[in-house]
Design an enzyme around this catalytic site. Structure first.
Site, PDB file in Angstrom:
ATOM      1  N   CYS A 100       0.862  -1.393  -0.008  1.00  0.00           N
ATOM      2  CA  CYS A 100      -0.020   0.073  -0.113  1.00  0.00           C
ATOM      3  C   CYS A 100       0.939   1.176   0.077  1.00  0.00           C
ATOM      4  CB  CYS A 100      -1.052  -0.084   1.122  1.00  0.00           C
ATOM      5  SG  CYS A 100      -1.945   1.288   1.273  1.00  0.00           S
ATOM      6  N   CYS A 148      -5.394   6.035  -3.145  1.00  0.00           N
ATOM      7  CA  CYS A 148      -4.651   4.550  -3.059  1.00  0.00           C
ATOM      8  C   CYS A 148      -3.242   4.878  -3.950  1.00  0.00           C
ATOM      9  CB  CYS A 148      -5.674   3.691  -3.915  1.00  0.00           C
ATOM     10  SG  CYS A 148      -4.651   2.148  -4.059  1.00  0.00           S
TER      11      CYS A 148
END
Length: 284
Positions: A73, A222
């Protein structure tokens, strides 16, 4: 359990420094579901656990709010770098972080002794179908038709250590993310499920995107998704190799360098710290 609440452009996490992991829960999936609950827990998109590493400065484990583990991530790793640097745990300009996607190296951009932004070498994108992974014949997936509940989308698939399905559209306002996102996430073409990005090109160096994250749903940002979008823009001939990606929570600068690697630059924020009582003793 001591924790620190952090976020990268509104993509928020509960960060726990677990050290050796001795005495810490093995049931991270159940713990993540509990603490990430926005009504009955602390509330977050995911749980980030830091462990000692034998191959890097630290090992990062990411568990989504639904209990599934993520390979990588981008927003979380910027938050990890800021946390480690600002708290004096690792006082280096470059920090090696072990992840399921490999070793990632965030670079600290500091101002007056604290982290202003973090530039992350995200590694090389993977664009072969089998590497995403995505079902179908060998080769790259660029503007390929994908049927979803009777509607056909032109998709481009990119892996940044985790799978991304990118769809370019004329106007983001016409997209029902909460309806289409989960349908594509679990589409049988993606055996490990997928993150889903809808993108509007504003110019050769600027795009807007919204994201449905695998295991987390709609999020404010994101990082790996922004990187995948930058790659998809180049593959489709829509953008150049340096692009500003505007997300609901803010903007990231993404560069797909000539050496083949992706560099992401953006902020990270520490919100507060606290102690959380895990009521099930088996999860302490």
């Amino acid at each position: 359990m001591y924790f620190t609440k952090v976020h990268g452009l509104g993509n928020d996490f509960i960060l726990v420094n677990a050290g050796t992991g001795q005495g810490f829960t093995d049931d991270c999936s159940t713990l993540a579901k509990e603490v990430c609950d926005r009504k009955f827990g602390i509330g977050a998109d995911g749980l980030v656990l830091l462990y000692d590493s034998g191959v890097a400065d630290v090992r990062m484990k990411i568990v989504n709010s639904d209990g599934s583990e993520a390979e990588m991530c981008g927003n979380a790793i910027r938050c990890v770098a800021k946390y480690l640097y600002d708290h004096g745990i690792i006082k280096k300009d470059e920090i090696k972080v072990e992840t399921l996607a490999g070793i990632i190296v965030p670079q600290i951009i500091q101002q007056e002794g604290s982290v202003k932004a973090v530039r992350v070498d995200m590694g090389e994108p993977r664009v072969e179908r089998a590497e995403i992974p995505m079902i179908g014949p060998p080769g790259q997936v660029i503007g390929e038709e994908l049927a979803v509940n009777g509607k056909v989308y032109l998709v481009t698939a990119v892996s940044m250590g985790n799978p991304h399905c990118i769809i370019f559209v004329p106007d983001l306002e016409d997209i029902s993310l909460t309806q289409v996102g989960p349908q594509i996430e679990v589409h049988p073409a993606f055996p490990k499920k997928t993150n889903v990005e809808f993108v509007q090109v504003l110019g050769p160096n600027e795009v807007r995107m919204v994201v449905w994250e695998r295991g987390a749903g709609p999020t404010m940002a994101c990082g790996t998704g922004a990187c995948a979008v930058a790659v998809a823009g180049v593959l489709n001939g829509f953008t150049e190799r340096m692009v500003t990606v505007h997300l609901p929570g803010g903007s990231l600068m993404i560069e797909w360098a000539e050496n083949g690697r992706i560099y992401m630059t953006g902020p990270a924020t520490e919100v507060f710290s606290g102690e959380y009582t895990v009521y099930n003793p088996s999860r302490r």
